[in-house]
Design an enzyme around this catalytic site. Structure first.
Site, mmCIF file in Angstrom:
data_model
loop_
_atom_site.group_PDB
_atom_site.id
_atom_site.type_symbol
_atom_site.label_atom_id
_atom_site.label_comp_id
_atom_site.label_asym_id
_atom_site.label_seq_id
_atom_site.Cartn_x
_atom_site.Cartn_y
_atom_site.Cartn_z
ATOM 1 N N PHE A 1 3.248 -42.701 -4.347
ATOM 2 C CA PHE A 1 2.988 -42.151 -2.996
ATOM 3 C C PHE A 1 1.555 -42.407 -2.534
ATOM 4 C CE2 PHE A 1 2.643 -37.367 -4.476
ATOM 5 C CZ PHE A 1 1.476 -37.656 -5.144
ATOM 6 N N GLU A 2 1.335 -42.035 -1.284
ATOM 7 C CA GLU A 2 0.064 -42.337 -0.584
ATOM 8 C C GLU A 2 -0.226 -43.836 -0.611
ATOM 9 O OE1 GLU A 2 -3.297 -39.759 -1.115
ATOM 10 O OE2 GLU A 2 -2.041 -37.992 -1.352
ATOM 11 N N GLY A 3 0.831 -44.626 -0.447
ATOM 12 C CA GLY A 3 0.730 -46.084 -0.505
ATOM 13 C C GLY A 3 1.016 -46.534 -1.924
#
Ligand SMILES: Cc1cc2nc3c(=O)[nH]c(=O)nc-3n(C[C@H](O)[C@H](O)[C@H](O)COP(=O)(O)OP(=O)(O)OC[C@H]3O[C@@H](n4cnc5c(N)ncnc54)[C@H](O)[C@@H]3O)c2cc1C
Length: 593
Positions: free
Chosen positions: A404-406
């Protein structure tokens, strides 16, 4: 810049001569080391230091004797309301909100340090706090109007309102621009919001959502909205049954004809993608800080286990293959810490171009903690595999960090392409300068001479950017490595751009190599700077820091050599063909019978 952020920048102002407009990482692609932004290694501001002593102590006292409760929360997949209330009471939801709005006004550096402390006990706790501050309400801090801040920040600071960040949809994961959630402009200026978001952290407990939806108009661009959970048409699904970080809330969030007043547009209409990326970039040190805390906990567990456990009549701590793991975990943790706090310092100091450095710190931190979790479990071996011990939970919990978060893949591509984009621009500039040279000789020769200077330096090594900061002689060899390979990165980017031109965007194998070299260079320079500061300030651990810097530079050099060599000599085409063949057949096709 808005007042909340200005406030933070002023308070973190140090004596450094930081060049806030420059990106260290992007300049590496030009063979240049922006020393002003690396030396001296930044220090925590005094006010934060005092607050942190109290907060970390309070966090330890609250969480240290809760290992059974935390394990139970992991089993059932939920944090009870009384537990969330206790987090509120400790002020953990108002860490980065200004005092005027009831928060603790910590810098990003101090905030990351708090998350390190919570993560040393439990990742789900960090995620509940982190999703609220790093991404959930960060948009209000960065882009909110004074009225939006006055309306929402006080209850966000107390934790009465918990925030969540709603970007991902079933068809829009890494490709955030593919969002389908729709906000239709109404005659009275309000918007009617429809759509569903998935995997939203804090989705089940949030009172406020930062939502990204496509607004009307010819090109239907993304716009960010502040949406209250209590509004009609806002619902959330059940908690997802996850592999790790199980106690944190993850749900779908649906918007069914939700009326959003015009005053709840966050930032400018049509600028939602920029808002989303700014939030994610700004929030990345929270994740990095959490990773550092987790790694410190793993090192503590692993050393205790290695000393206690005896085999062959000796503590396993005496065996080289166990010691190697502990040393590597230490190098990785020191390196992660050095990079994460450097990036936090850039944010706190009002730097404007730090997205590549933030991406580097996230990729390095998430990879490093997963290696550490793997190795700590291996040291504990059979015990490590048993649920009764903490290793398997930590291994499950850390797995999300590269997703997550890229995802780390997308961030690696981002690191490489962002750096090469600027190099590409000078090459394009060069082309047009050559064309222009007869019309505008002065402009043309200006571009050519800068380029020629770089080519001359890259080819001969003469004029290589040397770190002039009064480097301790014991670190000179370490500095040499990063100086030398910064030039190699510049050469490699140049080569790739000349070979592939715009088609470089399709060369992912090469982008990964370039990204990994950039990661090693930036993280290595942060390690160097920190070790240098420790020597200068006569830190009693300075000798170990020199060793760590030496180890990191030697390991990084080997990785960089491999990656740079791989640019010219590789098996990319065969790998691609093999993948194509297997993808076509849909399975592994061989057997021994
Ligand atoms: C526990 C959890 C909590 C989350 N919390 C939030 C939240 O609070 N808010 C929110 O908005 N989202 C949240 N997410 C969503 C998360 O950000 C996405 O899962 C993530 O962005 C990746 O999207 P995806 O899972 O759809 O993977 P995909 O985009 O489908 O990617 C699948 C794989 O393909 C790779 N890939 C994709 N595109 C490319 C490409 N162009 N080149 C090379 N490789 C590529 C990816 O790296 C990945 O390995 C959460 C997810 C989880 C699991």
């Amino acid at each position: 810049m808005n007042t909340e952020v200005t406030q933070q920048s002023e308070q973190t102002e140090t004596e450094s001569t930081l060049r806030t407009e420059l990106s260290v990482a992007k300049n590496l692609f030009f063979g240049e080391i922006v020393e002003e932004n690396l030396f001296p290694y930044p220090q925590m501001r005094e006010r934060d230091r005092e607050m942190l002593v109290m907060m970390t102590d309070a966090i330890d006292r609250f969480l240290a004797d809760k290992s059974e409760e935390l394990a139970e929360m992991d089993r059932v997949g939920e944090q009870p309301e009384e537990f969330v209330q206790a987090l509120r009471d400790m002020g953990l939801f108002g860490l980065i909100i200004g005092e005027t709005h009831g928060g603790l006004d910590l810098s990003n550096a101090a905030y990351a340090r708090v998350l390190a402390q919570t993560s040393s006990h439990d990742s789900s706790v960090s995620l509940t706090i982190g999703a609220h501050s790093s991404i959930g309400m960060k948009g209000v801090l960065l882009f909110g109007t004074d009225e939006q801040k006055a309306r929402y920040l006080p209850s966000l600071a107390s934790g009465e309102t918990i925030a969540a960040f709603c970007l991902t949809e079933s068809g829009a994961g890494s490709d955030a621009a593919a969002v389908r959630c729709k906000a239709s402009l109404q005659e009275d200026g309000s918007y009617l919001l429809n759509g569903e978001k998935i995997w939203i952290t804090n989705g089940g407990i949030a009172g406020l959502f930062t939502v990204f939806a496509r607004t009307d108009g010819p090109d239907g661009k993304l716009t960010a909205f502040i949406v209250e959970a209590g509004w009609e048409g806002v619902t959330h699904g059940p908690h997802e049954d996850k592999m790790g970080i199980r106690a944190s809330s993850t749900t779908t969030v649906a918007f069914n004809d939700v009326r959003v007043p015009a005053e709840n547009v966050l930032g400018k209409v049509g600028k939602g993608f920029k808002v989303a990326m700014a939030i994610l970039n700004n929030g990345r040190t929270g994740l990095g800080g959490g990773a550092v805390g987790g790694m410190k906990a793993l090192i503590k567990l692993a050393t205790a286990q290695a000393k206690d456990r005896k085999q062959f009549d000796r503590p396993i701590a005496e065996f080289g293959l166990v010691r190697e793991k502990i040393a590597q975990m230490t190098v990785d943790c020191f390196a992660t810490e050095s990079a994460v706090w450097m990036v936090a310092h850039y944010i706190d100091s009002g730097c404007t171009d730090y997205s590549v450095e933030a991406a580097i710190s996230k990729v390095f931190a998430s990879d490093a903690i997963q290696r550490a979790a793997h190795e700590a479990l291996q040291i504990a071996a059979g015990n490590g595999f048993m649920k009764e011990f903490p290793y398997e939970k930590i291994t499950r919990d850390t797995r999300i960090l590269s997703i997550f978060e890229g995802t780390n893949e997308i961030l690696r591509l981002y690191i490489a392409l962002s750096g090469m984009k600027d190099v590409g621009a000078t090459l394009t500039g060069l082309k047009s300068a050559v064309g222009d040279i007869f019309n505008s000789p002065i402009k043309g020769f200006g571009v050519l001479s800068a380029y020629a200077e770089r080519r001359f330096r890259d080819t001969t090594g003469i004029g290589t950017d040397r770190i002039e900061h009064n480097m301790d002689p014991r670190l000179r060899k370490v500095a040499d490595v990063f100086e030398r390979y910064t030039v190699q990165l510049s050469k490699a980017s140049d080569l790739l751009l000349r070979k592939h031109g715009k088609d470089i965007t399709e060369q992912q194998y090469q982008q990964k190599r370039i990204a990994d070299v950039t990661i090693d260079l930036f993280v290595g320079l942060c390690v160097l700077s920190r070790a240098e500061h420790m020597i200068r300030s006569e830190d009693k651990e300075a000798e170990s820091a020199i060793q760590i810097a030496e180890l990191f530079s030697k390991q990084a050099r080997r990785r960089m050599v491999r990656n740079l060599r791989g640019i010219r000599h590789n098996e990319d085409a065969i790998m691609d063909q093999l993948a194509g063949r297997i993808l076509e057949r849909g399975k592994y096709v061989w057997d021994v019978i």
